[in-house]
Scaffold this motif. Sequence first.
Motif, short mmCIF file in Angstrom:
data_model
loop_
_atom_site.label_atom_id
_atom_site.label_comp_id
_atom_site.label_asym_id
_atom_site.label_seq_id
_atom_site.Cartn_x
_atom_site.Cartn_y
_atom_site.Cartn_z
N SER A 288 94.52 70.93 -30.43
CA SER A 288 93.74 69.82 -30.39
C SER A 288 92.43 69.83 -30.97
O SER A 288 91.93 68.74 -31.56
N CYS A 289 91.71 70.87 -30.65
CA CYS A 289 90.41 71.10 -31.25
C CYS A 289 90.37 71.19 -32.65
O CYS A 289 89.54 70.59 -33.35
N LYS A 290 91.33 71.99 -33.47
CA LYS A 290 91.56 71.82 -34.85
C LYS A 290 91.65 70.21 -35.40
O LYS A 290 91.28 70.32 -36.60
N ALA A 291 92.16 69.59 -34.66
CA ALA A 291 92.41 68.32 -35.04
C ALA A 291 91.10 67.22 -34.61
O ALA A 291 91.05 66.17 -35.23
N ARG B 85 85.22 81.98 -32.56
CA ARG B 85 86.33 80.99 -32.40
C ARG B 85 85.31 79.88 -31.41
O ARG B 85 85.45 78.62 -31.70
N ALA B 86 84.73 80.40 -30.69
CA ALA B 86 83.94 79.69 -29.69
C ALA B 86 82.88 79.04 -30.29
O ALA B 86 82.60 77.74 -30.46
N PHE B 87 82.08 79.64 -31.52
CA PHE B 87 81.32 79.22 -32.18
C PHE B 87 81.80 77.80 -33.02
O PHE B 87 81.24 76.98 -33.08
N SER B 88 82.80 78.22 -33.71
CA SER B 88 83.61 77.16 -34.42
C SER B 88 83.89 76.07 -33.72
O SER B 88 83.79 74.99 -33.97
N SER B 89 84.48 76.41 -32.49
CA SER B 89 84.71 75.19 -31.55
C SER B 89 83.51 74.21 -31.12
O SER B 89 83.63 73.04 -31.22
N GLU C 115 86.48 67.33 -26.56
CA GLU C 115 86.93 67.87 -25.21
C GLU C 115 87.54 69.10 -25.31
O GLU C 115 87.37 70.13 -24.51
N SER C 116 88.50 69.13 -26.22
CA SER C 116 89.37 70.44 -26.43
C SER C 116 88.41 71.67 -26.89
O SER C 116 88.55 72.56 -26.47
N CYS C 117 87.67 71.37 -27.83
CA CYS C 117 87.06 72.12 -28.44
C CYS C 117 85.79 72.84 -27.30
O CYS C 117 85.61 74.02 -27.14
N TYR C 118 85.34 71.78 -26.66
CA TYR C 118 84.41 72.36 -25.68
C TYR C 118 85.13 73.32 -24.57
O TYR C 118 84.70 74.28 -24.32
#
Length: 178
Positions: A87-90, A112-116, A94-97
Amino acid sequence: MTRLGFIFYSMIFLASTVMAGKPTVEEENLYNECDKGNGKYSSCTKLIEILSEKCDSGDMIGCADVGYIMGFELGMREASVAPLDKSCKAGIAESCYNLGIFDIMRRGNIERAFSSYVIACERFTDEKKLLKLKSCELRDALEGCLRDSKDRDPVKCARKAYGKIYQKYDENENSTKE
């Protein structure tokens, strides 16, 4: 689960009514019976099953919901990573966080945390200003940790930065309540 965590999940669950249609009565009942991870285990597992099916069929809010429930409500952190990542990639902020938190604190995956946090910083609206500010600060701090990785451990740097940012906003939030 803290009150703030419950409020955060409720926001995600309510957002699903706008983005993916209303949650069914069954989903709402299961969530209440599950009691945010403190209730009937069978209700929790049934809710995860329903939301996982939604996620598998392309409902990214379903992915965000199942990832949050598994990771933050039930403590199934490793199992929550796949739906949060999907869902973060979409573009679900909130999912990225949440994925960023796991990657810093549990997995040590600072890249990956940085990308998120790049995505979260861009996608959070002013309606969620606090989360946007945290995400943008974490993005900047992690960029520095990765850039200086030859001189210092990026995982330790990231965890220290996360702690400072979390404390900063936690203190600000508490001081505005008084």
